[in-house]
Design a protein around this motif. Structure first.
Motif, mmCIF file in Angstrom:
data_model
loop_
_atom_site.group_PDB
_atom_site.id
_atom_site.type_symbol
_atom_site.label_atom_id
_atom_site.label_comp_id
_atom_site.label_asym_id
_atom_site.label_seq_id
_atom_site.Cartn_x
_atom_site.Cartn_y
_atom_site.Cartn_z
ATOM 1 N N HIS A 164 -26.640 -28.424 10.906
ATOM 2 C CA HIS A 164 -27.889 -27.958 10.786
ATOM 3 C C HIS A 164 -27.990 -26.454 10.117
ATOM 4 O O HIS A 164 -26.631 -25.874 9.995
ATOM 5 C CB HIS A 164 -28.872 -27.966 11.981
ATOM 6 C CG HIS A 164 -28.360 -27.081 13.150
ATOM 7 N ND1 HIS A 164 -27.567 -27.496 14.057
ATOM 8 C CD2 HIS A 164 -28.804 -25.994 13.594
ATOM 9 C CE1 HIS A 164 -27.000 -26.691 14.800
ATOM 10 N NE2 HIS A 164 -27.843 -25.579 14.579
ATOM 11 N N CYS A 165 -29.069 -25.882 9.774
ATOM 12 C CA CYS A 165 -29.195 -24.651 9.295
ATOM 13 C C CYS A 165 -29.840 -23.678 10.056
ATOM 14 O O CYS A 165 -30.814 -24.061 10.515
ATOM 15 C CB CYS A 165 -29.654 -24.607 7.676
ATOM 16 S SG CYS A 165 -29.698 -23.167 6.990
ATOM 17 N N LEU B 135 -35.746 -26.484 3.045
ATOM 18 C CA LEU B 135 -35.061 -27.209 3.634
ATOM 19 C C LEU B 135 -35.725 -28.336 4.459
ATOM 20 O O LEU B 135 -36.880 -28.132 4.865
ATOM 21 C CB LEU B 135 -34.146 -26.144 4.653
ATOM 22 C CG LEU B 135 -33.367 -25.064 4.054
ATOM 23 C CD1 LEU B 135 -33.053 -24.111 5.168
ATOM 24 C CD2 LEU B 135 -32.213 -25.559 3.182
ATOM 25 N N VAL C 97 -33.242 -27.732 10.554
ATOM 26 C CA VAL C 97 -33.428 -26.231 10.441
ATOM 27 C C VAL C 97 -33.745 -25.621 11.880
ATOM 28 O O VAL C 97 -34.607 -26.432 12.624
ATOM 29 C CB VAL C 97 -34.652 -25.884 9.643
ATOM 30 C CG1 VAL C 97 -34.869 -24.344 9.640
ATOM 31 C CG2 VAL C 97 -34.200 -26.293 8.261
ATOM 32 N N LYS D 242 -23.825 -25.861 10.433
ATOM 33 C CA LYS D 242 -23.184 -25.917 8.985
ATOM 34 C C LYS D 242 -23.100 -24.521 8.419
ATOM 35 O O LYS D 242 -22.296 -24.112 7.803
ATOM 36 C CB LYS D 242 -23.686 -27.035 8.204
ATOM 37 C CG LYS D 242 -23.094 -27.081 6.900
ATOM 38 C CD LYS D 242 -23.791 -28.318 6.099
ATOM 39 C CE LYS D 242 -22.790 -28.736 5.008
ATOM 40 N NZ LYS D 242 -23.190 -29.966 4.109
ATOM 41 N N SER D 243 -24.527 -24.011 8.656
ATOM 42 C CA SER D 243 -24.797 -22.668 7.663
ATOM 43 C C SER D 243 -25.831 -21.825 8.643
ATOM 44 O O SER D 243 -26.491 -22.174 9.497
ATOM 45 C CB SER D 243 -25.135 -22.925 6.302
ATOM 46 O OG SER D 243 -26.469 -23.530 6.434
#
Length: 319
Positions: free
Chosen positions: A105-106, A122, A127, A167-168
């Protein structure tokens, strides 16, 4: 744990229902009014609505009302004070369960104007919002996002946001907090992709020192866009079109290895096989606008453009 929550809710619900039923029956027996009128009078009394008597009550009817005012009102407000935190706790556990399932996820740090705009682009199920302001956390949850209340520069808050599986991470706070958040995230997950949105362009050098992967400066980027509009309007319009169209186009960058080296784009026939097109090839310091006869060399940087589905096919072909 569920029994610990259900038991007090069940008790107070039964007590409240018993009070309502008892008041309704008492009015019915003493006053002889319609069932619905007796129920209505009971409800407006214990909820302190204050509409007044809906019929001219007898002496004993008013005694019933006083009883409901003393005991029924207390029971009603006690039930509200008991159920509210329980519902809040259940809602909090729901968010925690959603967090447990988060993978790739972000994490968006800071749910201000910039953070909200980024989150909108997104997928909501990928998120996690982190903000130190509880009001912004509640706002994010109301808008359907999983949100964590805490300081994004602190290990604890990022651990709650499952940074080890993320992931970010996109940092939209002030520049110093952004830098600390990147350092913390990298220490917990060295493979995470970090993005920082600068507040002050002068802080660019300092933020780059912490090893951020992508650094965005709204002021600088806007200035460059204005310049491009003045000099190369078509380029800007093209970018605006591909990012705001119905089906968004994307770019993938790959380094040419021995599988593609020595082959021409005509031989690869990516357009037919995947639906993608090669828009540019970077060879050393030179940018090549390719043709069908362009021969690839090992080490070339190839930029491929296509829809999400076509790029997926392209990546599958590579693997």
């Amino acid at each position: 744990m569920k029994d610990n929550i259900r038991s007090p809710i069940l008790r107070i619900t039964l007590l409240l229902l018993g009070t309502i039923i008892g008041g309704t029956l008492a009015y019915r027996v003493v006053e002889g009014r319609d069932w619905f009128e007796c129920l209505y009078m009971t409800v407006i009394t214990i909820t302190t609505t204050g509409y007044g008597e809906i019929w001219n009550m007898s002496f004993y009817g008013r005694i019933i009302s006083m009883f409901l005012m003393f005991f029924g009102v207390g029971i009603f407000f006690y039930s509200v004070s008991l159920i509210t935190p329980i519902l809040f706790e259940m809602r909090l556990r729901r968010w925690e369960k959603m967090l447990e399932k988060m993978r790739d996820h972000c994490i968006v740090c800071g749910y201000g104007l910039m953070g909200r705009e980024i989150a909108k682009q997104l997928p909501k199920d990928r998120v996690v919002i982190v903000d130190i302001d509880l009001n912004k956390v509640e706002l994010a949850r109301e808008e359907g996002y999983v949100a964590v209340h805490g300081d994004a520069t602190d290990d604890t808050a990022l651990e709650k946001a499952k940074v080890r599986f993320a992931k970010s991470i996109i940092c939209c706070m002030n520049d110093s907090n952004n830098a600390f958040a990147v350092i913390t995230a990298k220490s917990l997950n060295p493979n995470i992709t970090t993005v920082v949105v600068l507040r002050n362009p002068e802080a660019e050098k300092k933020v780059r020192r912490v090893g951020v992967d992508y650094l965005l400066s709204p002021y600088k980027d806007t200035a460059m866009k204005v310049y491009a509009l003045m000099r190369k309007k078509a380029s800007v319009e093209f970018v605006e079109t591909i990012i705001s169209g119905g089906e968004m186009l994307g770019l993938e960058k790959i380094v040419v290895d021995e599988r593609f080296a020595g082959k021409t784009l005509k031989e690869l026939d990516l357009r037919k096989k995947t639906g993608c097109i090669v828009v540019a090839i970077v060879r050393g310091k030179n940018v090549i606008v390719p043709s069908a006869e362009t021969k690839l060399e090992k080490g070339d940087m190839m930029f491929v453009m296509g829809t999400e589905d076509s790029l997926k096919k392209f990546m599958e072909m590579l693997s």
